[in-house]
Structures are given as structure tokens and as C-alpha cells.
Motif scaffolding. Sequence first.
Motif, PDB file in Angstrom:
ATOM      1  N   UNK A  74       0.828  -1.213   0.000  1.00  0.00           N
ATOM      2  CA  UNK A  74       0.000   0.000   0.000  1.00  0.00           C
ATOM      3  C   UNK A  74       0.861   1.260   0.000  1.00  0.00           C
ATOM      4  N   UNK A  75       2.045   1.172   0.614  1.00  0.00           N
ATOM      5  CA  UNK A  75       2.989   2.297   0.724  1.00  0.00           C
ATOM      6  C   UNK A  75       2.362   3.512   1.416  1.00  0.00           C
ATOM      7  N   UNK A  76       1.719   3.235   2.547  1.00  0.00           N
ATOM      8  CA  UNK A  76       1.071   4.280   3.324  1.00  0.00           C
ATOM      9  C   UNK A  76       1.787   4.449   4.662  1.00  0.00           C
ATOM     10  N   UNK A  77       2.410   5.600   4.846  1.00  0.00           N
ATOM     11  CA  UNK A  77       3.121   5.889   6.080  1.00  0.00           C
ATOM     12  C   UNK A  77       2.212   5.917   7.290  1.00  0.00           C
ATOM     13  N   UNK A  78       1.016   6.443   7.112  1.00  0.00           N
ATOM     14  CA  UNK A  78       0.049   6.522   8.221  1.00  0.00           C
ATOM     15  C   UNK A  78      -0.325   5.121   8.683  1.00  0.00           C
TER      16      UNK A  78
END
Length: 147
Positions: free
Chosen positions: A118-122
Amino acid sequence: MDKVQRFFNPGEEQTEEQSGMMSEISGLSWDTRLKGFGLCLLVAVLLGIGSVIVYFLGNNLSGFAILYSVAVIFGLGSTIFLMGPMKQLKKMFDSSRLIATIVFLASIVMTLISALVIKSGILVLIFVIVQFLALGWYTISYIPFAR
């Protein structure tokens, strides 16, 4: 029985025969198992520190998630040296800590998916926090009356 061994197996008196049987099954003496535990825990700490360094110096979210998750697995895996893999699995999936174990393992998987797919930091941050809390919950489940 060794004081250290009694500390890690409270309420479980281990006879010389049982201790010898564990050494036979694992092929490792108690001293070797303690060294394995310490080495695994040291690797976990170094990987944990490395994960923070990778993130802050390189802003590499995937590297952070992988190193942090592997560090947590090494930390948990270090106890396999103390009690053996089957006893560890039995204790992990005991009814008193089943939910904590499932949440913990799922959060590790979700941390990696969040970073690599997903490459989502959150999401990575959320699942790292969930990992930390679930590991704390899991650890507390070993302390009588702590939950």
C-alpha cells in the motif's frame, strides 16, 4: 535447579530428568539456551535501533517496516531458546493470550503490507503502534493477575 531456570518457569518445578530431557530434545544445554536467548534479544534490539536509523536518515518506510517487524519477531523468538518451540507455541495460543497473539501476528503482517504494497506511512505508523501495544498485552498476560 538453577535460579535463572526457576525465574523463567515459575510454578513449574523441573526435575533433573526433565531438564536433561529438554537438553536431549533440543540438543542444547541450559547455558547454551541462555546464550541463544541473549544473542537473539541483542539482534532484536540492534534491528530495532537500525530500523529507526533507516527511517530517519534515509526516510525509507519499507526498510523501517521490515527491520522493525523482524526485530519484534527476533525478540519474541528469543524465548524459544528458553522453553523450546512447542512449549512456546502452546503458551502463545493458550486461551488467556490467544487474542493478543492473533492481534500481534496480524499487526506484523499488516505493517509489512502497509509499507510494501500500500505504501502508506500513516498505516505503517498505526500498525507499528498496534504491534507495540499487542506485544505489551501479550507480555502482560504472563504476569499473574496483571490483566
